[in-house]
Structure formats: structure tokens, C-alpha cells
Design a protein around this motif. Sequence first.
Motif, PDB file in Angstrom:
ATOM      1  N   ALA A   1       1.196  -1.645   0.051  1.00 44.14           N
ATOM      2  CA  ALA A   1      -0.028  -0.365  -0.090  1.00 44.14           C
ATOM      3  C   ALA A   1       0.886   1.248   0.205  1.00 44.14           C
ATOM      4  O   ALA A   1       0.657   2.165  -1.057  1.00 44.14           O
ATOM      5  CB  ALA A   1      -0.754   0.433   1.422  1.00 44.14           C
ATOM      6  N   ALA A   2       1.483   1.025   1.140  1.00 44.64           N
ATOM      7  CA  ALA A   2       2.984   2.524   0.729  1.00 44.64           C
ATOM      8  C   ALA A   2       3.645   2.221  -0.207  1.00 44.64           C
ATOM      9  O   ALA A   2       3.595   3.777  -0.581  1.00 44.64           O
ATOM     10  CB  ALA A   2       3.424   2.227   2.377  1.00 44.64           C
ATOM     11  N   LEU A   3       4.308   1.484  -1.046  1.00 41.25           N
ATOM     12  CA  LEU A   3       4.865   2.153  -1.866  1.00 41.25           C
ATOM     13  C   LEU A   3       3.977   2.226  -3.514  1.00 41.25           C
ATOM     14  O   LEU A   3       4.625   3.009  -4.081  1.00 41.25           O
ATOM     15  CB  LEU A   3       5.161   0.211  -2.233  1.00 41.25           C
ATOM     16  CG  LEU A   3       6.843  -0.307  -1.361  1.00 41.25           C
ATOM     17  CD1 LEU A   3       7.367  -1.428  -2.073  1.00 41.25           C
ATOM     18  CD2 LEU A   3       7.884   0.872  -1.595  1.00 41.25           C
ATOM     19  N   GLY A   4       2.546   1.334  -3.118  1.00 37.72           N
ATOM     20  CA  GLY A   4       1.554   1.946  -4.642  1.00 37.72           C
ATOM     21  C   GLY A   4       0.943   3.420  -4.303  1.00 37.72           C
ATOM     22  O   GLY A   4       0.685   3.958  -5.529  1.00 37.72           O
ATOM     23  N   VAL A   5       1.211   4.025  -3.254  1.00 42.68           N
ATOM     24  CA  VAL A   5       1.142   5.548  -3.528  1.00 42.68           C
ATOM     25  C   VAL A   5       2.077   6.186  -3.281  1.00 42.68           C
ATOM     26  O   VAL A   5       2.226   7.462  -3.288  1.00 42.68           O
ATOM     27  CB  VAL A   5       0.914   6.234  -2.021  1.00 42.68           C
ATOM     28  CG1 VAL A   5      -1.369   5.252  -1.720  1.00 42.68           C
ATOM     29  CG2 VAL A   5       0.864   5.630  -0.715  1.00 42.68           C
ATOM     30  N   GLY A   6       3.910   5.282  -3.800  1.00 46.19           N
ATOM     31  CA  GLY A   6       4.883   6.907  -3.840  1.00 46.19           C
ATOM     32  C   GLY A   6       5.606   6.589  -2.901  1.00 46.19           C
ATOM     33  O   GLY A   6       6.355   7.455  -2.658  1.00 46.19           O
ATOM     34  N   ALA A   7       5.724   6.182  -1.323  1.00 51.22           N
ATOM     35  CA  ALA A   7       6.346   6.185  -0.629  1.00 51.22           C
ATOM     36  C   ALA A   7       8.192   5.436  -1.007  1.00 51.22           C
ATOM     37  O   ALA A   7       7.611   4.409  -1.935  1.00 51.22           O
ATOM     38  CB  ALA A   7       6.175   5.203   0.484  1.00 51.22           C
ATOM     39  N   SER A   8       8.976   6.626  -0.422  1.00 48.36           N
ATOM     40  CA  SER A   8      10.006   5.154  -0.761  1.00 48.36           C
ATOM     41  C   SER A   8      10.431   4.366   0.433  1.00 48.36           C
ATOM     42  O   SER A   8       9.457   4.015   1.093  1.00 48.36           O
ATOM     43  CB  SER A   8      11.024   6.286  -0.792  1.00 48.36           C
ATOM     44  OG  SER A   8      11.212   6.716   0.732  1.00 48.36           O
TER      45      SER A   8
ATOM     46  N   GLN B   1      10.781   5.260   3.834  1.00 46.07           N
ATOM     47  CA  GLN B   1       9.420   6.107   4.031  1.00 46.07           C
ATOM     48  C   GLN B   1       8.470   4.790   4.921  1.00 46.07           C
ATOM     49  O   GLN B   1       8.049   4.904   5.751  1.00 46.07           O
ATOM     50  CB  GLN B   1       8.690   6.581   2.773  1.00 46.07           C
ATOM     51  CG  GLN B   1       9.188   7.844   3.278  1.00 46.07           C
ATOM     52  CD  GLN B   1       8.856   9.092   1.472  1.00 46.07           C
ATOM     53  OE1 GLN B   1       8.843   8.695   0.918  1.00 46.07           O
ATOM     54  NE2 GLN B   1       8.837  10.347   1.730  1.00 46.07           N
ATOM     55  N   THR B   2       8.412   3.754   3.634  1.00 44.21           N
ATOM     56  CA  THR B   2       7.456   2.605   4.012  1.00 44.21           C
ATOM     57  C   THR B   2       7.835   2.091   5.346  1.00 44.21           C
ATOM     58  O   THR B   2       6.910   2.268   6.288  1.00 44.21           O
ATOM     59  CB  THR B   2       7.543   1.905   2.937  1.00 44.21           C
ATOM     60  OG1 THR B   2       7.855   1.790   1.265  1.00 44.21           O
ATOM     61  CG2 THR B   2       6.620   0.364   3.039  1.00 44.21           C
TER      62      THR B   2
END
Lengths: 294, 424
Positions: B311-318, B321-322
Motif C-alpha cells: 500500500a505504501a509503495l503503491g502511493v509512491g512512498a520510498s 518511508q515505507t
Amino acid sequence: MELASRTSNPAFPTMLSGDIIREADEAHAYTTGRKTVGSPFVDNPRMTCRDVEVYYGEKCAINKISIDVDCNEVLAMIGPSGCGKSTFLRCLNRMNDTVPSCRVIGEIRLDNIDIYHPSIDVVPLRARVGMVFQKPNPFPKSIYDNVAYGPRIHGLTKNKAELDEIVETSIMKAGLWNEVKDRLQEPGTGLSGGQQQRLCIARAIAVSPEVILMDEPCSALDPIATAKVEELIAELRTQFSIVIVTHAMQQAARVSQRTAYFHLGDLIEVGPTDKIFTNPKHRLTEDYITGRFG
Amino acid sequence: MNSIETTSDLLKPTTRLKRRYRVERWFKRLGLTAIALSLSFVAFLFFTIFSDGYTAFKQSYIELEVHFAAEEFSQEKLANADYPGLVKHAMRTMFPEVTSREGKKFLYSLISPAAAYTLQNMVEADPKMIGTTQKVWVLADDDVDMLMKGKIDRSLGEGNRRVRDIQLAWIDRLESENRLETRFNKTFFTTGDSREPELAGILGAVKGSFFTLLITLSLSFPIGVAAAVYLEEFAPENKWTDLIEININNLAAVPSIIFGLLGLAIFINFWGLPRSTPMVGGLVLTLMTLPTIIIAGRASLKSVPPSIREAALGVGASKMQTVTHHVLPLAMPGMLTGTIIGMAQALGETAPLLMIGMVAFIVDVPGGITDPSAVLPVQIYLWADSPERGFTEKTAAAIMILLTFLIAMNSLAVFLRKKFEIKW
């Protein structure tokens, strides 16, 4: 039983060309002898994929696929389990990068930029190509923070008011505003399954992507929640390109403009949805949509 | 056919079914017996420790009428005055009938050697006392204390106990005159170790343990969490990381005394850090705790559902950040639990500390991480090893304090886990 024996036969994909293709004239042959029937390409594509191959270690999961994603369309990808449609979907925003053994060959372009070019950063790419997953996966944070997370990490807003506005419009677009407007600070995980999935969609559209990838977004939802999400997809089409993987053929027929049929790592047929479902050209497609296997 | 007959009769249980229930009943009974047995062992342990140790929190004091004669303080410094003489004089005036040399020796031995220091402190705090007569409560000797607490059997013959008949008589007289009583033992909580049981205190060991654990925690938690995060979230899967993982798992099973030897060789002999100090002890215990923290940390990172990472990677978190925004907060309760279990282990550890000299007899309460000091388990070991009867109760009391710390730390672990737990 018949399917099992087919899938276990590694020589099977090579049998595709030749006898079982009825109208070879419309098939696109692209560099290799492998043919995709129908119309995989469009005039002004948002994304173009050419000869995409995906390997998990030595195993080939996707075999030279070429297809375009049009602007403001819903492209449905159907096919039996394990046919590579989810793998292909995850190539479009490089989510497969997280799988260590996964290798992607070929060319995928977003607005004519090769997203697998070494100089491409996946972080802004994933902001432009959002994703909604099979299982609703809101963060264990408040509803507000779930939607605000993307804009925050990408620095899309200057102040709280702007962020509030983005959160509100995103939740509105996701058709969830009336249900959650009074409890934005409550945990997103406390919502029902359908609401959670729409929250995930709101989270994806909060960063204003161009393309939204949906990996079986309704498979964990009940029919009423599914209907709401499908309605939402139809509305979102006016602003975004949507690529949706689904197991429910009726769903593909309801929401999509074009449908692609995958089979064992091959893209068999692509065409306007009504044509695919009423007059499939390839026998495998016909067998699948008439329920002979899959 | 047979199986259909045996399962179909709902009213009459078959022998086979009865046997299954019998096995289940026996299994339950065995489990209950095991729990009862282990609980009784724990109860026995706590009972013996408590019954041996609770007396250590009281100590016997004797009231003396001390005459601070002016001529005793004729010298330059107050410290040079003959304070033991003052104590002896007070005792002689209280028991004027004792005249023989041996009798006086027995008489003086009723009072702890610490009494002289008590008087000195009084005079130094208030020099106006000189020339007056004061009533002073001073520590009784440990033998008197043991007798007061009923740990010396009066019915034994004189040769078989440490208190003479004549001393018994004096003690009884003091008691009847209300000049001998047991009071709350403040000394035990305010001093370091001593050769005299009535003077021995736990504060040195408590502070030593505190400093040692402080070093251990501040080193092993960040290093352990960082190592766990790197290995679990960032490291590529190859032979090297496999090798590291195997080594970490093996390190967790290495006998702790080996870590002590390593600490002796590296921290003391090679780096030249001061021996017997919380600094070296903390470093050694860090080595010992790290594998526990890393393994617990990795397990709790593994238990974070992958859907959150997606989910985090999917919204563009590095990647970073994930990890910091989503994975680490969810894994934190488990990591904290692992850390506190590791700390509790470190608190009770003795063997590696013996190797780096923390077994030394240290009277002073340490003021910092570079002062020589004892730690609680080593203090228990030292006192248990001492021949004086008075140290038995001190040992039990020290065990109680150690257990209190352990229980407090484990409750903290439970509290932190509940506090940081994120509800789904």
C-alpha cells in the motif's frame, strides 16, 4: 481435468499459432511469431507496452506482450488463474521491483517515457500510476491520514487547508464522503470491507495519478459493495485511465471499454469489450468466456 | 460397512469414541498437573526467599548514652578523636560490673564497628555537641541482630552458638530497658557492600546494575533495531545474508561466559577500558543481548502484513518511508518486547561479568559508568558466598530486589506493548 493437463504441458503455448486462430488477418504479429488477435493498439495511448517479458528466476511468467492503454478508458484484463495478468499489471508501476527474483524485459512507456529506463525513479512513477489491491489495505491510521499520506510524502500541498481540500475531494470522488465525513479521525481499518476499498481508491487518487491499476478490487467484497466500486470506476474513467484485473467476466463486461484475454503468460486477444464478449475471434477466448474452462 | 455402524449411533457412544474421550481427559489432567507442579515450585521459591529475606529490612539498634568529653577533642581535627573509645566508654558506664579484660571484649562486641562512625558524623555535623552527653542509637553487631531476629537458637549449648551466655544476659537487660530494638533498615538501601552484614547495603549494586543496563540499552536497542531493519527490509537475499543470519542465530546460543572472555580480551586488554566498571559490563552485555533483539526484531518485522508495504509503495512512498512510516511502527511493540526480554536477561546475568572483574569487593557506591561497581546478581553471589550468618537474609533480600526489578521491567514491556499496539 482438461485444463490441468493443458497447463502442465510446457509445449502448449507453441501450439497457439496456426490451427486454432480463425482470423489471422486481424492478428498483430509483433517481431516474434507470437500473435495477439484483435486490436491491442490505439491511436493516442497513455501507456504503451512492447514485447514485455517477465521472468521469476528461470520461469517465464509473461511472454512478449504488446498492448496499449488508452486515455480515459477502462481496460479489463481477464483470464484463468496464473495466466500472468496480475504480474503484467504490476509491471505497469514497477511494483514487481520488490520481488527480488523478478526480471522484466521489453519496453513500457508512460506518456512516451520508458519507465524501465535506469534513470527513472520509481517514487514519482508510482505517484503517476496508482494502484488498488485485491484485499483492501488501508493503513492502520485515521481515515484522514490514509488519504493525506500520498499528498504529504510528495509535498503536493503547502498548508493544512489545501491538504484538507485534497482529502475531501478525493474521498468525494471515491463516493465515500457522506459515509465518513463525520469520522475522518477514526481508524480506516474500522470501516466495512467495501468502504475500505473505496478508501484505498481515494488514497490512490489523492496524488492525482494518470493511470490507476486495480488488481481484482472487488474479489473480497459483497455484491452491493462491488456495485458501488463499479459505479465509481465508471465515474473515474472521465479523469483517469484504469487498468483492472478481474475474475468476474460480468464485471469486465460492465465496467470496461476494452478487454484483454490472457492465457498462460500470453496475451491472446484484445478488443472492444462488447466484441470480445459477443464475438470472440480466438477459440481460447471463446472457450473461456463461455465457461468451458477457467 | 463397519465404520458406518460405529459412527452412526448417536445415542450410544462406541468404545472407540469412549477411548478418544478418555485420552482427552488424561491429556487435560496431565496438563493441569504440570501447571500445578510448576506453580507450587514458584510458590515454594518465593516463600523461601521471602521468609529468609524479609528480616533484612529491619536492623537492631542499641541506645547508648555517650558523653562527648571535651578532652577527647583536644586534637586539631575532629576526625582524629577516639570515637571507638567513646563507644567503649558508654558501654562501660552502662555495664559497670564488667571489669575483666575478656568480659569487656565480649561487651564491646555487642556494638557494630559502625557505631564510631555514627558518632563521628554526629560531631562533625554539630560540633556544639562536644562536652555534652547525648542519647544515641547505634547499630548493634550482626550477632545481636541475628539473636533478636530469632536466627540464633538460645537453647543450644554455649559452645555451639556465636553469642555467649553472659552476652545473652546483657542483651536481655538492654531489651528490658528498651535500649535495644529493631528498626527499619535504612542502611541497606543507602550503602554499598561491606564485610559487616549490618553495614552491607544494596545501593552500590543497584546503581551498578542501573548504569550497566543503561549502557546496554542505549547501545543494543538502536544497533539491534537497525540491524533487524536492514536484514529484513533492505538486504538482498544471498549467501552473505544467509551466513549473517546463521551467525546471529548461533550467537544467541553462545554461553554467556564466552562473551565475558571476549570482553576481557577486547574491551579491557586491547582497548584499555577500566575493569570492573559498568561501561565494560554494559558493552559485554550488549554483545550478549544483540542477537536476542535482532531475532525478535526480525520476527516482528516479518509479522507486519506485506499488504501494508504494498500500500505504501503503491502511493509512491520510498523504501525508507515505507519502513519508517508504516512497517516500523507496526513492528515496534514486538521489538520492545524483545528488547526488554533481552534487558531482563542482561539484568540477571552473572557469568560474563565475573570475567571482567565485576566480582570485586567494592564498598563505594558508583557515581558513574567509569566507577568500579558491583551488579545485583554478582552481589547476590558474593553475599551467598560469605560465611557470616547475617548475610543469609541479605542475600534473600537482594534476590527480592532483583526480582522486583525483573517484574517491573516485564510489566513495562507489557505496558509498552499495549500502548503501541495498533488496532486493525
